[in-house]
Design a protein around this motif. Structure first.
Motif, PDB file in Angstrom:
ATOM      1  N   UNK A 613      58.662 -67.889  -8.653  1.00  0.00           N
ATOM      2  CA  UNK A 613      59.991 -67.067  -8.299  1.00  0.00           C
ATOM      3  C   UNK A 613      61.107 -67.356  -8.840  1.00  0.00           C
ATOM      4  N   UNK A 614      61.053 -67.251 -10.514  1.00  0.00           N
ATOM      5  CA  UNK A 614      62.565 -67.513 -10.557  1.00  0.00           C
ATOM      6  C   UNK A 614      62.785 -65.892 -11.232  1.00  0.00           C
ATOM      7  N   UNK A 615      64.221 -65.772 -11.655  1.00  0.00           N
ATOM      8  CA  UNK A 615      64.343 -64.425 -11.682  1.00  0.00           C
ATOM      9  C   UNK A 615      65.018 -64.269 -13.309  1.00  0.00           C
ATOM     10  N   UNK A 682      62.496 -56.111 -14.335  1.00  0.00           N
ATOM     11  CA  UNK A 682      63.512 -56.619 -12.931  1.00  0.00           C
ATOM     12  C   UNK A 682      62.875 -57.542 -12.136  1.00  0.00           C
ATOM     13  N   UNK A 683      63.152 -58.282 -11.420  1.00  0.00           N
ATOM     14  CA  UNK A 683      62.727 -59.209 -10.140  1.00  0.00           C
ATOM     15  C   UNK A 683      63.276 -58.469  -8.852  1.00  0.00           C
ATOM     16  N   UNK A 684      62.114 -58.471  -8.615  1.00  0.00           N
ATOM     17  CA  UNK A 684      61.995 -57.438  -6.800  1.00  0.00           C
ATOM     18  C   UNK A 684      61.349 -58.906  -6.207  1.00  0.00           C
ATOM     19  N   UNK A 685      62.908 -59.564  -5.425  1.00  0.00           N
ATOM     20  CA  UNK A 685      62.105 -60.388  -4.447  1.00  0.00           C
ATOM     21  C   UNK A 685      61.265 -59.971  -2.885  1.00  0.00           C
ATOM     22  N   UNK A 694      58.254 -54.104 -14.109  1.00  0.00           N
ATOM     23  CA  UNK A 694      58.382 -52.774 -14.778  1.00  0.00           C
ATOM     24  C   UNK A 694      57.843 -51.622 -14.189  1.00  0.00           C
ATOM     25  N   UNK A 695      58.664 -50.296 -14.152  1.00  0.00           N
ATOM     26  CA  UNK A 695      58.314 -49.493 -14.453  1.00  0.00           C
ATOM     27  C   UNK A 695      57.856 -48.601 -15.217  1.00  0.00           C
ATOM     28  N   UNK A 696      56.152 -47.824 -15.071  1.00  0.00           N
ATOM     29  CA  UNK A 696      55.890 -47.366 -15.859  1.00  0.00           C
ATOM     30  C   UNK A 696      55.476 -45.544 -15.569  1.00  0.00           C
ATOM     31  N   UNK A 697      55.329 -45.502 -16.375  1.00  0.00           N
ATOM     32  CA  UNK A 697      54.824 -43.472 -16.832  1.00  0.00           C
ATOM     33  C   UNK A 697      53.009 -43.474 -17.168  1.00  0.00           C
ATOM     34  N   UNK A 698      52.106 -43.091 -16.294  1.00  0.00           N
ATOM     35  CA  UNK A 698      50.687 -43.553 -16.537  1.00  0.00           C
ATOM     36  C   UNK A 698      50.772 -41.740 -17.281  1.00  0.00           C
TER      37      UNK A 698
END
Length: 960
Positions: A613-615, A682-685, A694-698
């Motif tokens: 749970x580490x950012x 990025x860390x999404x709690x 991470x965001x991705x473009x498929x």
């Protein structure tokens, strides 16, 4: 069965079809022409390779162990995929499934398969008996291998191919799909059923083949053996030479592709039948439609028609199947012609996945785009046509693969097939349902719309060497020629020319390299370089005790060759960026965690659960050791640097960069999505699943998945995220899957690239080029008539030289430090001589006529030595004063003459026009002989030669 039972009319039409396919065909004995070059020659070459490399293994004692069994199976596979001269891979004898099968057999299955092949080869019984026995024993080995489906078809083709190789005149090759079409055409029934091949089936096929052979012989076609009969069936019944109709119709069983005009005409006839009863002789024979309808491409009151009556009308045949099982069945025929198969309510129907004879994915998009959008717009004489990606994706059942649909619409293959220029994205976002591609239909006649026009438009590769004495401007001419090859024209102003040259260098379209005596293949093409790797890469733990491994590294020639081959052209055609890394990421286990996987894919995100749970966002975690240290602190105990939480977190957080690619694994041997990373970690709690994201473009998604070994040989590891070993990635195969078309060859509009090799004769050319010297020939380039690819020794990747890569070399003819230029290289290059240009010099520089000066010098050099050792105008081109001319003579010309004439100062003075001892450029003073030398008789006078520090005012009078 007798010959009389064969439909001789159908055979006549097949022969007519064959002759139209090969207009230059006279008889089967000729070793020239399109039939020989395209169908016969490479099969003869394959048989020669097989008999030399595989037959001895088949004739040995029956195999008992896995090692020899694998040796036999791999030798068979190697022969099937070998290349020699014009001999290409035998793809139409054994399919890729057969290749894959031979390569995967191991253990008892390999031993059983090898023994079955040996037994068949050594079997002296009649071929029909032998092949049934083989089919039973080999099928048992096949089932033990636990391989993919298709056992009966693979066993049939392997066994019958072995018999045909052993006895070309007495055995015939059996591909069940092909023989299904042959049986329907000539016997009006199926010959081979979905079971291991039986003796009775094979015997009947042999009788058909022999009857066709006898018909050929009677008509004076002079067949050599049953291989000619097999080739004949392949041409006329496999669909490999589509689009040829016989007498306005396609006979039952033949797989010539229906034209759009023929299908629409059949629909017109069906309308007339319903209104007036016309054509009832055909349409009355069909009952009420049940399963498959076809959608018309034209505006009609009713756009949906029953498939069997439409095909029956075209073929003038009422005895046809209505489904997909073979390429001759009604739904398959219409589907293969680019039509949409629907149900009664006009909803598209998906064909079964298992049939190889049905086009898929990008091919379907292109076919339907032409039939339902482009051709109707042409008929309406419209100036443009727009195609919405979401609409066509829904029609061809590819709504889950919109990036692939968009790629097919804007790809060069559709442009080539339809004869159109590249489309414009006029609405929406590329890769989405909103994307609208607009094609211009104006001025189509100027567009290369078929393969013939495209081939004519291909550029001719330039291989040129500029040679001449030093100082003639060869380097400048290479810059001028390189810019002209890249842009079509070159600026006449020198400053503008060099500015454009520098721009092209910066763009990577021009590369410059200088050869020297120690230059090698490893620097020019590819070699092994030490590589320490990184913790997140596959095999990072296998670098050995030395701490490094050897990694194939591209040389300058391979780099620019690949850059040219992959060039996107002015249209900006999309390709994958091969400089980027590819990371394997696992989003979960299929079926067990399916909802979790779909949530991530639909959200255009990837995530991992490793790392607690580490950012990990802070900049300090760019460093591997920082992640290692933080995780040790979190656990409160000693943690190895190979711990999954450390390595996976490092890969996902730090090693992965924006612009890199991710492949979403689906188990060890498949993948289901491929995309481009578009954000930092990025860390999404609040994330429902994994917090590290991470965001991705498929770029590509396929719920069914695709085989990993298509582009990557190593099975995916269990790590949630790691970098693939990039030297193993087959980018061509990957692009074919995720972009929807084969891109191994350059695009038609790919821009020109140029490699300049300065001092090309100073290196050992044979050593530097190696076996790639053959690939330089224009007709051996990728896409050319006799294109050749070779497998490189270090990366083991196939490599070819594209036609849009041009080579320019320079050669100093006065350089005597090297041997004569390699004959093999000389044959593959054009030579352009660059001689001194006195006319480019000033006629008056402080009273010195430089034109006359250079002319006199070179006349005397050529008289006293040869023309290769002249002096170039570049030495004097920038001289604007007497002082500068003197400096050039003293510091450049005279030392060069000393080298030319091997320090023969008397000859040098003759070149300079010296008439007395004082000299204008070089003075000479008699030398006194050493004491005692006179006792042996007088010798000729010897001189000390001195280049004058300053030249007298009349120094150049002797050179005027």
């Amino acid at each position: 069965m007798s010959e009389m039972e064969i439909d001789q009319d159908a055979l006549t039409e097949m022969i007519d079809h064959f002759r139209r396919t090969f207009p230059d065909f006279e008889n089967f004995q000729l070793e020239t022409g399109r039939y020989h070059d395209g169908e016969r020659e490479y099969k003869d070459a394959f048989r020669s390779v097989f008999l030399k490399t595989v037959a001895p293994l088949l004739e040995s004692d029956l195999i008992e162990r896995e090692g020899p069994a694998r040796e036999l199976l791999l030798a068979f596979l190697s022969a099937l995929t070998a290349k020699a001269g014009k001999f290409e891979t035998v793809q139409n004898l054994v399919s890729w499934r057969g290749h894959d099968h031979l390569g995967k057999l191991t253990g008892d299955a390999a031993v059983g398969a090898a023994r079955a092949l040996q037994t068949l080869w050594q079997d002296q019984r009649p071929h029909d008996v032998a092949i049934e026995s083989f089919a039973d024993s080999y099928t048992d080995a096949f089932k033990r291998a636990d391989t993919s489906s298709g056992v009966n078809g693979i066993v049939a083709v392997l066994g019958s191919l072995m018999l045909a190789l052993k006895d070309p005149s007495g055995a015939i090759i059996v591909r069940k799909q092909l023989w299904s079409a042959v049986g329907k055409a000539l016997l009006h029934r199926i010959l081979f059923h979905n079971q291991p091949v039986r003796a009775s089936e094979y015997a009947e096929a042999l009788q058909v083949a022999e009857a066709v052979f006898n018909r050929f012989d009677a008509e004076g076609l002079q067949p050599r053996d049953l291989w000619d009969v097999h080739n004949f069936f392949w041409v006329t019944a496999s669909g490999s030479y589509p689009g040829v109709e016989v007498g306005g119709v396609v006979r039952a069983g033949l797989q010539g592709q229906f034209t759009r005009e023929a299908i629409e005409a059949a629909m017109d006839a069906f309308d007339a039948y319903q209104e007036t009863g016309q054509h009832n002789d055909i349409f009355d024979s069909f009952g009420s439609p049940r399963d498959f309808w076809v959608r018309s491409t034209r505006a009609r009151a009713t756009r949906v028609y029953p498939s069997k009556p439409i095909v029956g009308f075209i073929q003038r045949n009422t005895n046809i199947n209505g489904g997909w099982a073979t390429a001759t069945d009604a739904a398959a025929r219409l589907y293969n012609a680019g039509y949409i198969i629907v149900d009664r309510d006009d909803q598209p129907v998906a064909p079964p996945e298992r049939y190889e004879h049905l086009p898929k994915d990008a091919d379907r998009v292109r076919m339907c785009a032409r039939n339902y959008w482009i051709e109707p717009a042409r008929e309406r004489r419209e100036n443009a046509i727009s195609i919405r990606a979401g609409t066509i994706a829904q029609d061809v059942l590819l709504s889950d693969r919109l990036p692939n649909v968009c790629q097919a619409l804007r790809g060069s293959k559709l442009q080539k097939d339809a004869g159109l220029a590249a489309p414009r994205l006029t609405e929406g976002v590329d890769g989405s349902t909103t994307a609208v591609f607009t094609f211009s239909l104006e001025g189509e006649s100027s567009v290369a719309g078929n393969s013939e026009r495209v081939e004519q438009s291909r550029r001719q590769a330039t291989n040129m060497i500029l040679y001449g004495p030093p100082g003639t401007g060869k380097t400048y001419h290479t810059a001028e020629e390189a810019v002209r090859l890249c842009d079509g024209t070159a600026p006449t102003d020198r400053n503008e020319l060099m500015q454009r040259y520098e721009e092209l260098l910066g763009e990577g379209r021009i590369e410059f390299v200088t050869f020297h005596q120690s230059f090698s293949y490893e620097e020019f093409v590819e070699g092994l370089r030490p590589y320490t790797g990184d913790p997140g890469e596959e095999d990072a733990e296998e670098t050995g005790s030395s701490g490094f491994s050897l990694k194939p590294t591209d040389g300058v020639f391979k780099r620019i060759s690949e850059r040219a081959r992959l060039d996107q052209g002015e249209s900006g055609e999309g390709r994958l960026d091969r400089s980027r890394a590819i990371f394997k990421v696992a989003l979960g286990q299929r079926d067990v965690q399916e909802n979790q996987i779909r949530r991530a894919l639909d959200a255009n995100q990837i995530g991992i659960g490793w790392g607690g749970a580490i950012d990990w966002s802070p900049e300090q975690f760019d460093d591997f050791e920082a992640i290692h240290t933080r995780w040790k602190a979190e656990q409160g105990t000693e943690i190895s640097g190979h711990d999954g939480n450390v390595v996976v977190t490092w890969s996902f957080r730090a090693a992965m960069q924006v612009g890199d690619y991710v492949v979403i694994s689906d188990g060890r041997d498949r993948f289901r999505a491929f995309g481009r990373v578009t954000s930092d970690y990025f860390f999404d709690v609040d994330a429902e699943d994994y917090p590290h994201r991470r965001n991705v473009e498929w770029i590509w998604r396929n719920e069914a998945g695709f085989e990993r070994n298509k582009f990557y040989p190593n099975g995916f590891r269990r790590h949630a995220a790691y970098k693939l070993k990039m030297s193993l990635v087959d980018w061509n195969a990957l692009e074919e899957v995720v972009l929807g078309e084969d891109r191994s060859e350059p695009l038609v509009d790919a821009r020109n690239h140029v490699l300049i090799i300065d001092e090309i004769n100073r290196a050992n050319v044979s050593k530097v080029f190696g076996d790639l010297i053959t690939l330089l020939e224009p007709d051996k380039r990728l896409g050319a008539t006799n294109a050749i690819s070779l497998r490189l020794p270090y990366s083991l990747q196939p490599f070819g030289v594209p036609a849009n890569l041009h080579l320019i070399g320079t050669m100093n003819t006065a350089d005597r430090s090297i041997a004569l230029l390699d004959t093999a290289l000389r044959r593959r290059f054009d030579f352009r001589e660059i001689l001194p240009r006195p006319d480019l010099l000033s006629a008056d520089v402080d009273g010195i006529n430089l034109r006359s000066l250079l002319t006199k010098l070179n006349e005397r050099i050529e008289y006293l030595f040869d023309r290769d050792h002249q002096i170039g105008h570049a030495y004097f081109i920038n001289c604007q004063s007497r002082v500068q001319v003197d400096a050039v003579m003293r510091d450049k010309v005279i030392p060069l003459l000393a080298e030319y004439f091997y320090e023969d100062w008397g000859r040098i003075r003759q070149v300079l026009g010296e008439e007395n001892d004082d000299g204008r450029f070089i003075s000479r003073q008699p030398l006194s002989p050493p004491p005692g030398l006179d006792a042996y008789g007088a010798e000729e006078t010897r001189y000390r030669y001195v280049v004058r520090p300053e030249f007298p005012q009349d120094a150049y009078s002797g050179l005027a």
